[in-house]
Design an enzyme around this catalytic site. Sequence first.
Site, PDB file in Angstrom:
ATOM      1  N   GLN A  10      -0.824  -8.735  -4.933  1.00 25.79           N
ATOM      2  CA  GLN A  10      -0.552  -8.184  -3.799  1.00 25.79           C
ATOM      3  C   GLN A  10      -1.653  -8.216  -2.708  1.00 25.79           C
ATOM      4  O   GLN A  10      -2.838  -8.172  -3.138  1.00 25.79           O
ATOM      5  CB  GLN A  10      -0.266  -6.589  -4.026  1.00 25.79           C
ATOM      6  CG  GLN A  10       0.987  -6.184  -3.391  1.00 25.79           C
ATOM      7  CD  GLN A  10       1.430  -4.720  -4.030  1.00 25.79           C
ATOM      8  OE1 GLN A  10       1.870  -4.862  -5.093  1.00 25.79           O
ATOM      9  NE2 GLN A  10       1.706  -3.644  -3.296  1.00 25.79           N
ATOM     10  N   SER A  95      -3.296  -9.608 -11.179  1.00 20.63           N
ATOM     11  CA  SER A  95      -2.372  -8.268 -11.229  1.00 20.63           C
ATOM     12  C   SER A  95      -0.924  -8.879 -11.318  1.00 20.63           C
ATOM     13  O   SER A  95      -0.950  -9.560 -12.458  1.00 20.63           O
ATOM     14  CB  SER A  95      -2.712  -7.425 -10.127  1.00 20.63           C
ATOM     15  OG  SER A  95      -2.019  -6.239 -10.275  1.00 20.63           O
ATOM     16  N   LEU A  96       0.041  -8.557 -10.214  1.00 17.84           N
ATOM     17  CA  LEU A  96       1.119  -9.180 -10.525  1.00 17.84           C
ATOM     18  C   LEU A  96       1.098 -10.673 -10.523  1.00 17.84           C
ATOM     19  O   LEU A  96       2.427 -11.192 -11.356  1.00 17.84           O
ATOM     20  CB  LEU A  96       1.988  -8.482  -9.316  1.00 17.84           C
ATOM     21  CG  LEU A  96       1.954  -9.710  -8.052  1.00 17.84           C
ATOM     22  CD1 LEU A  96       3.232 -10.560  -8.093  1.00 17.84           C
ATOM     23  CD2 LEU A  96       2.175  -8.575  -6.888  1.00 17.84           C
ATOM     24  N   ARG A 120       8.643  -2.905 -11.821  1.00 13.35           N
ATOM     25  CA  ARG A 120       7.380  -2.553 -11.886  1.00 13.35           C
ATOM     26  C   ARG A 120       6.932  -1.770 -10.406  1.00 13.35           C
ATOM     27  O   ARG A 120       6.078  -0.913 -10.234  1.00 13.35           O
ATOM     28  CB  ARG A 120       6.578  -3.760 -12.072  1.00 13.35           C
ATOM     29  CG  ARG A 120       4.841  -3.720 -12.290  1.00 13.35           C
ATOM     30  CD  ARG A 120       4.314  -5.011 -12.546  1.00 13.35           C
ATOM     31  NE  ARG A 120       2.942  -4.885 -13.005  1.00 13.35           N
ATOM     32  CZ  ARG A 120       1.975  -5.486 -11.765  1.00 13.35           C
ATOM     33  NH1 ARG A 120       2.236  -5.636 -10.529  1.00 13.35           N
ATOM     34  NH2 ARG A 120       0.703  -5.300 -12.166  1.00 13.35           N
ATOM     35  N   HIS A 208      -4.167   0.186 -11.286  1.00 11.07           N
ATOM     36  CA  HIS A 208      -4.971  -0.204 -12.194  1.00 11.07           C
ATOM     37  C   HIS A 208      -5.952   0.991 -12.713  1.00 11.07           C
ATOM     38  O   HIS A 208      -7.231   0.870 -12.615  1.00 11.07           O
ATOM     39  CB  HIS A 208      -5.756  -1.545 -11.703  1.00 11.07           C
ATOM     40  CG  HIS A 208      -4.857  -2.483 -11.803  1.00 11.07           C
ATOM     41  ND1 HIS A 208      -4.129  -3.208 -13.085  1.00 11.07           N
ATOM     42  CD2 HIS A 208      -4.400  -3.530 -10.806  1.00 11.07           C
ATOM     43  CE1 HIS A 208      -3.380  -4.330 -12.456  1.00 11.07           C
ATOM     44  NE2 HIS A 208      -3.493  -4.255 -10.970  1.00 11.07           N
ATOM     45  N   GLN A 257      -2.160  -3.881 -18.782  1.00  9.47           N
ATOM     46  CA  GLN A 257      -2.468  -4.538 -17.268  1.00  9.47           C
ATOM     47  C   GLN A 257      -2.312  -3.315 -16.210  1.00  9.47           C
ATOM     48  O   GLN A 257      -3.068  -3.333 -15.285  1.00  9.47           O
ATOM     49  CB  GLN A 257      -1.845  -5.669 -17.139  1.00  9.47           C
ATOM     50  CG  GLN A 257      -2.218  -6.175 -15.861  1.00  9.47           C
ATOM     51  CD  GLN A 257      -1.032  -6.836 -14.856  1.00  9.47           C
ATOM     52  OE1 GLN A 257      -0.097  -6.013 -14.624  1.00  9.47           O
ATOM     53  NE2 GLN A 257      -1.234  -8.183 -14.603  1.00  9.47           N
TER      54      GLN A 257
END
Length: 317
Positions: A10, A95-96, A120, A208, A257
Site C-alpha cells: 500500500q 504486506s498486501l 482484508r 501490523h 502477517q
Amino acid sequence: MKRAFVFPGQGSQTVGMGKELSDAFTVAKEVFQEVDDALGQNLTKLMTEGPIEELTLTENTQPALMATSVAVARVLEKEGGKKLADMAEFVAGHSLGEYSALTAAGSLQLADTARLLKARGLAMQKAVPVGVGAMAALLGMDIKPVEDLVAEAASTSENDEICVVANDNADGQVVLSGHKGAVERVIELAKEKGVRKAMMLPVSAPFHCPLMQPAADEMKAQLAKVTIAPPAVPLVANVTADQVSDPETIRNLLVEQVTGRVRWRESVLYMGQQEIESLVELGTGKVLSAMVRRINKAMTGSALQGPSDIEAFLNSL
C-alpha cells in the site's frame, strides 16, 4: 543472474495504474476483468480514472495493486514464453504484496485473491476506530535503537497503550504502529535521541500491530475458505524473513502477517544469502526496488510497470 520477483504494498497506488498494460496486452486486460468480475465492481475504471480519494480507500487499494502486479507477471510469462519459475528463484511481497506474490506464483487463484484483499481491506479499516491508532516513520535510525525506544516508552507509560515496530523496511527506515498516544511518545523520544526525521503517516488505521487482531481473526476465517497450492517458487514471508512453500504454513503466516512485523530488510538480506543478485519489482511504483541497495549493496533493483520496462527486461534474459 539469480533474481527474485517482489511485489509492492500500500502507498504505491496512483490514478492511471495498469492502463498502459491493459491497452498494450490482452492478457493484462483479462486480469483486470477477472478482478472486476470477482468483486462485482468496476475497479478498473476507478484505477484508470480515479478519484484518488476513492482509490486510496484500503478496500480498493489492496486489490488494485495486486491486479496490476499480477498483470505484469502474466504479461512477462505470455510475452516471454517462460514460466515464472524460469525467471525467478523466489517471490516476496511487502504486506498486501505478499498476496500478489502468491497469486503470481500460482499459490492463490486470482479471483480468490481479489476477494480476500477486499475483505482484508475492510477488516483492517474496521478493526480500530478512526483516531485511536496511528503510524509513524522514523528515518535515519536503525532497527535496534528504535526497538530500545519502543521498550523505553512502554516502561514509562502509565496506561496499557501499545506501540510496536510495524515495518523494518531498510537501514534507517522503520515504521511504528499502535495507539496514537504511544506512537507520539516514541516519536518524542526519537527526537531527543537525534533521529533525522520522524513523521506521522497519513493512514486510516494502525497496520501490523496487535490492534489489528480483529482483522486477523476475520482473515483466518476468509483464508480457511480458499485453496492454497504450493507456489511455483518459494515465498520469502514477511513475518519470518525465510522461505516457505507449504500451503498450510502459508495460510497461517498470512493470518500472522496482519498483526506481525513486515521484516522487509531481513527478507532482502535473506535473499542475498541465497545468492540472489537482483530484485525485480512487478507492478506500480518503485518503492521496493529503490530500497534494495540501502539494504544490500551487492544487489540491484529494477521496476517493471509498463510495456517498455517489460520489453527491456525480456530482452535481457
